[in-house]
Motif scaffolding. Structure first.
Motif, PDB file in Angstrom:
ATOM      1  N   ASN A 182       3.790  -2.601   0.079  1.00  0.00           N
ATOM      2  CA  ASN A 182       2.606  -1.802  -0.207  1.00  0.00           C
ATOM      3  C   ASN A 182       1.771  -1.659   1.062  1.00  0.00           C
ATOM      4  O   ASN A 182       1.845  -2.502   1.968  1.00  0.00           O
ATOM      5  CB  ASN A 182       1.748  -2.472  -1.286  1.00  0.00           C
ATOM      6  N   THR A 187      -2.181   0.193   2.750  1.00  0.00           N
ATOM      7  CA  THR A 187      -3.418   0.936   2.555  1.00  0.00           C
ATOM      8  C   THR A 187      -3.894   1.489   3.888  1.00  0.00           C
ATOM      9  O   THR A 187      -3.880   0.794   4.898  1.00  0.00           O
ATOM     10  CB  THR A 187      -4.524   0.038   1.953  1.00  0.00           C
ATOM     11  N   ARG A 212       3.329   7.389  -6.494  1.00  0.00           N
ATOM     12  CA  ARG A 212       3.077   6.054  -5.933  1.00  0.00           C
ATOM     13  C   ARG A 212       1.861   6.022  -4.996  1.00  0.00           C
ATOM     14  O   ARG A 212       1.549   4.978  -4.415  1.00  0.00           O
ATOM     15  CB  ARG A 212       4.318   5.577  -5.184  1.00  0.00           C
ATOM     16  N   HIS A 240      -3.607   4.367  -0.779  1.00  0.00           N
ATOM     17  CA  HIS A 240      -2.760   3.205  -1.035  1.00  0.00           C
ATOM     18  C   HIS A 240      -1.395   3.701  -1.496  1.00  0.00           C
ATOM     19  O   HIS A 240      -1.309   4.549  -2.384  1.00  0.00           O
ATOM     20  CB  HIS A 240      -3.395   2.315  -2.109  1.00  0.00           C
ATOM     21  N   THR A 283       2.198   2.377  -3.006  1.00  0.00           N
ATOM     22  CA  THR A 283       2.897   1.269  -3.661  1.00  0.00           C
ATOM     23  C   THR A 283       4.401   1.422  -3.465  1.00  0.00           C
ATOM     24  O   THR A 283       4.931   2.525  -3.617  1.00  0.00           O
ATOM     25  CB  THR A 283       2.581   1.254  -5.165  1.00  0.00           C
TER      26      THR A 283
END
Lengths: 112, 114
Positions: free
Chosen positions: B18, B20, B60, B75, B77
């Motif tokens: 993940n 950000t 996502r 973000h 994922t």
């Protein structure tokens, strides 16, 4: 794809010569923009237009001028090209409000 | 100094992780947009956020606009190799005479390794 065309796509010019880049749109969008893209700087706004003959400066306007005599055409002129103006130039168009900006394919300009 | 500060500038991760990306400013924006750019092409819009605190999801990808409309985040994922590219935030200032002026952050180059 939005109807936006940049010309030329590639240009090599000598220091001190004038250069004009053209952006042509067929979408009748109100706003037109010129950006330059260099590594580490994202897209930096040079000038933009909010109508025929209505233009305003961006963050990096020194050494550049623009003209918009028709809705569909936005010209960017380097009066006397310098090596620091070697870059990829993008034209973009958008309508009012929060709408999407559509970009041309870019013009790679090299000043030697 | 750019009006919109984007971080990090470079991100190299493994598939499945993940991540950000942040876009920050001291100015208030009427709207914030995220674009993705492939090599040799112009940026293409991913999302527009308009209301403070707004959250939008695109598969996502999750986008958030700060409550004070001064910052935003993206973000991702479970990143995939197809997410590799340059991500750019862009904003239109609130109020004033430069309503249509669209300014960009420096961009984040994301590389997702298999």
């Amino acid at each position: 794809d939005a109807g936006i065309t940049q010309s030329p796509r590639h240009k090599v010019t000598e220091t001190g010569t004038p250069v004009t880049l053209r952006c042509h749109q067929t979408e009748n969008h109100r706003y037109m923009y010129w950006y330059r893209q260099d590594p580490g700087h994202g897209l930096r706004l040079i000038h933009y237009s909010y109508g025929v003959k209505d233009t305003d400066k961006g963050e990096v306007s020194d050494g550049y001028s623009v003209s918009r005599s028709k809705t569909e055409d936005f010209l960017l002129t380097l009066e006397s090209a310098t090596s620091s103006q070697t870059s990829v130039y993008f034209c973009a168009i958008s309508e009012v409000g929060y709408t999407e900006a559509f970009f041309g394919q870019g013009t790679r300009l090299t000043v030697v | 100094t750019q009006l919109l500060e984007q971080s990090p500038q470079f991100l190299s991760i493994q598939e499945g992780e993940n991540l950000t990306v942040y876009c920050n400013s001291s100015s208030v924006f009427s709207s914030l947009q995220w674009y993705r750019q492939e090599p040799g092409e112009g940026p293409v819009l991913l999302v527009t956020v308009v209301t403070g605190g707004e959250v939008k999801k695109l598969k996502r990808l999750t986008f958030q606009f700060g409550d004070a409309r001064k910052d935003s985040s993206l973000h991702i994922t479970a990143a995939q190799t197809g997410d590799t590219g340059l991500y750019l935030c862009a904003g239109r200032r609130a109020g004033g005479t430069s309503y249509g002026k669209l300014t960009f952050g420096q961009g984040t180059i994301l590389t997702v390794h298999p």
